[in-house]
Design a protein around this motif. Structure first.
Motif, PDB file in Angstrom:
ATOM      1  N   ILE A 222       0.792  -1.338   0.170  1.00 19.98           N
ATOM      2  CA  ILE A 222      -0.159  -0.011  -0.089  1.00 19.98           C
ATOM      3  C   ILE A 222       0.779   1.261  -0.028  1.00 19.98           C
ATOM      4  O   ILE A 222       1.816   1.519   0.816  1.00 19.98           O
ATOM      5  N   ILE A 223       0.453   2.338  -0.834  1.00 19.53           N
ATOM      6  CA  ILE A 223       1.470   3.307  -1.141  1.00 19.53           C
ATOM      7  C   ILE A 223       1.036   4.291  -0.415  1.00 19.53           C
ATOM      8  O   ILE A 223      -0.181   4.669  -0.386  1.00 19.53           O
ATOM      9  N   SER A 224       1.921   5.140   0.448  1.00 21.64           N
ATOM     10  CA  SER A 224       1.627   6.273   0.832  1.00 21.64           C
ATOM     11  C   SER A 224       1.538   7.582  -0.060  1.00 21.64           C
ATOM     12  O   SER A 224       2.327   8.098  -0.547  1.00 21.64           O
ATOM     13  N   ALA A 225       0.281   8.079  -0.386  1.00 27.55           N
ATOM     14  CA  ALA A 225       0.109   9.066  -1.459  1.00 27.55           C
ATOM     15  C   ALA A 225      -1.312   9.601  -1.373  1.00 27.55           C
ATOM     16  O   ALA A 225      -2.214   8.861  -0.703  1.00 27.55           O
ATOM     17  N   ALA A 226      -1.480  10.861  -1.779  1.00 29.09           N
ATOM     18  CA  ALA A 226      -2.780  11.313  -1.521  1.00 29.09           C
ATOM     19  C   ALA A 226      -3.487  10.885  -2.643  1.00 29.09           C
ATOM     20  O   ALA A 226      -3.068  10.061  -3.720  1.00 29.09           O
ATOM     21  N   SER A 227      -4.805  11.279  -2.728  1.00 26.02           N
ATOM     22  CA  SER A 227      -5.881  10.672  -3.724  1.00 26.02           C
ATOM     23  C   SER A 227      -6.504   9.187  -3.306  1.00 26.02           C
ATOM     24  O   SER A 227      -6.322   8.857  -2.153  1.00 26.02           O
ATOM     25  N   LEU A 228      -7.275   8.756  -4.132  1.00 27.30           N
ATOM     26  CA  LEU A 228      -7.894   7.454  -3.828  1.00 27.30           C
ATOM     27  C   LEU A 228      -8.897   6.961  -5.077  1.00 27.30           C
ATOM     28  O   LEU A 228      -8.733   7.599  -5.954  1.00 27.30           O
ATOM     29  N   GLY A 229      -9.455   5.694  -5.129  1.00 29.45           N
ATOM     30  CA  GLY A 229      -9.972   5.377  -6.019  1.00 29.45           C
ATOM     31  C   GLY A 229      -9.384   4.787  -7.200  1.00 29.45           C
ATOM     32  O   GLY A 229     -10.069   4.296  -8.110  1.00 29.45           O
ATOM     33  N   SER A 230      -8.040   4.498  -7.133  1.00 29.60           N
ATOM     34  CA  SER A 230      -7.379   3.923  -8.438  1.00 29.60           C
ATOM     35  C   SER A 230      -6.995   2.435  -8.011  1.00 29.60           C
ATOM     36  O   SER A 230      -7.632   1.841  -7.054  1.00 29.60           O
ATOM     37  N   ILE A 231      -6.491   1.847  -9.000  1.00 24.77           N
ATOM     38  CA  ILE A 231      -6.380   0.481  -9.093  1.00 24.77           C
ATOM     39  C   ILE A 231      -5.265   0.116  -7.954  1.00 24.77           C
ATOM     40  O   ILE A 231      -5.103  -1.136  -7.648  1.00 24.77           O
ATOM     41  N   GLU A 232      -4.470   1.189  -7.668  1.00 26.11           N
ATOM     42  CA  GLU A 232      -3.593   0.828  -6.488  1.00 26.11           C
ATOM     43  C   GLU A 232      -4.139   1.148  -5.089  1.00 26.11           C
ATOM     44  O   GLU A 232      -5.099   1.740  -5.015  1.00 26.11           O
ATOM     45  N   SER A 233      -3.634   0.336  -4.126  1.00 28.45           N
ATOM     46  CA  SER A 233      -4.101   0.848  -2.879  1.00 28.45           C
ATOM     47  C   SER A 233      -3.165   1.917  -2.144  1.00 28.45           C
ATOM     48  O   SER A 233      -2.051   1.872  -2.220  1.00 28.45           O
TER      49      SER A 233
END
Length: 350
Positions: free
Chosen positions: A334-345
């Motif tokens: 799981i990547i620490s990043a802003a945003s949501l709703g993508s194929i990445e967690s």
């Protein structure tokens, strides 16, 4: 700014809808191409000097690729009209331009931080009055907050970031007791695959298209849909004169992402439920907030007004910020990043 043209029969299934709505090959002069092309031209040859009878005149005013995506977005929300903008923030800013100087907005005090910042700064500078209330669907609180100059009630459900929800129909019914007040909901955390707020009585539904609708972390865009003819005309005019439009390529990419929304949301929910159940009994977790868990305080309301629970999870780690950051730093997939709703967690500490 397109009106959805799907037939009643076609509109029955969302998965079918996301593939076909607004995509008819007959509307393209390209030998009936199955996939809508990217129309990059900024201007179009006019059939008459004024251009009054032409479907497209200039790209800011209208673009075939954008019209295609707007029709598809409207269709999945069961709306008559859809508009897309260059970002979610451009969308909410455009909505505030429906108001006049001195008008009043009622909104929740716990919504997306960017929206709060816009309301407190840009909207306030335009002499728009704002009242923030707790996240609630209590009719009495809304009745107390609404003033003679109130024109807009802005809600968010599920809200960002703690996944509180409200009874959308109850709020819409309460607000519509007051003349000339419209209700807008930010439904980004749900997506059209989880709820359709227009069917619950709201006037406008907005999304950060960058999130679940596009779903692949490669487009910045916002959108809004409505069934009201008067709001359609006003937003159409604002889209034209303010020019905060997305590019044809971004519309093509988001349109392609929309086609897999039901499939992606089903997998998002499956994974979110599995992770939530696992973490709910972890000794280092204080609380797991996921709408699909019976332990969520608003689980029954979610079942009542939503088709699915989505992929958003909020966690409270035992300890404090140090423990929370340590938890995040030790995640492998799981990547620490802003945003949501993508194929990445993705994960972040708001």
């Amino acid at each position: 700014m397109a009106e959805s043209t799907c037939s009643e029969e076609l509109c029955k299934g969302m998965a079918t809808l996301t593939v076909h709505a607004g995509q008819s090959p007959e509307v393209w002069n390209t030998g009936a191409a199955v996939v809508p092309p990217i129309t990059l031209s900024t201007t179009y040859r006019l059939q008459e000097p004024s251009g009054a009878s032409d479907s497209y005149v200039y790209n800011r005013i209208g673009n075939p690729t954008r019209s295609c995506f707007e029709a598809a977005l409207a269709a999945v929300e069961k709306a008559k009209y859809g508009f897309v903008f260059s970002s979610g923030m451009a969308t909410i800013f455009t909505i505030t331009q429906l108001l006049e100087s001195g008008d009043h907005i009622v909104s929740f005090d716990s919504i997306y931080g960017g929206t709060v910042l816009l309301l407190k700064t840009v909207a306030a500078k335009l002499k728009t009055e704002i009242t923030f209330i707790p996240v609630t669907d209590d009719p009495e609180i809304f009745k107390q907050a609404i003033k003679p100059n109130t024109k807009m009630v802005l809600i968010e459900s599920p809200n960002n970031p703690l996944l509180n929800i409200v009874d959308i129909r109850r709020i819409a019914d309460t607000v519509h007791q007051f003349k000339d007040v419209f209700v807008i909901i930010d439904s980004t955390f749900a997506s059209p695959a989880c709820q359709r707020p227009l069917e619950l009585g709201v006037d406008l539904v907005m999304h950060s298209v960058s999130k679940y609708i596009n779903g692949h972390t490669d487009v910045i865009m916002g959108g809004v849909v409505t069934n009201r003819d008067d709001l359609y005309e006003k937003i159409k005019f604002l889209q034209k004169v303010t020019g905060a439009i997305p590019s044809p390529f971004d519309c093509y990419v988001a349109n392609r992402g929309l086609k897999t929304l039901p499939l992606r949301m089903a997998k998002h929910q499956h994974n979110a439920m599995a992770i939530s159940k696992y973490l709910e009994f972890n000794s280092k977790i204080e609380e797991v907030l996921y709408l699909g868990l019976p332990s969520h305080p608003q689980h029954e309301l979610a079942k009542k007004q939503m088709f699915a629970f989505g992929g958003m999870i909020a966690l409270k780690i035992k300890g404090g910020k140090t423990e929370a950051v340590n938890f995040m730093n030790n995640l492998k997939l799981i990547i620490s990043a802003a945003s949501l709703g993508s194929i990445e967690s993705l994960i972040e500490h708001p």
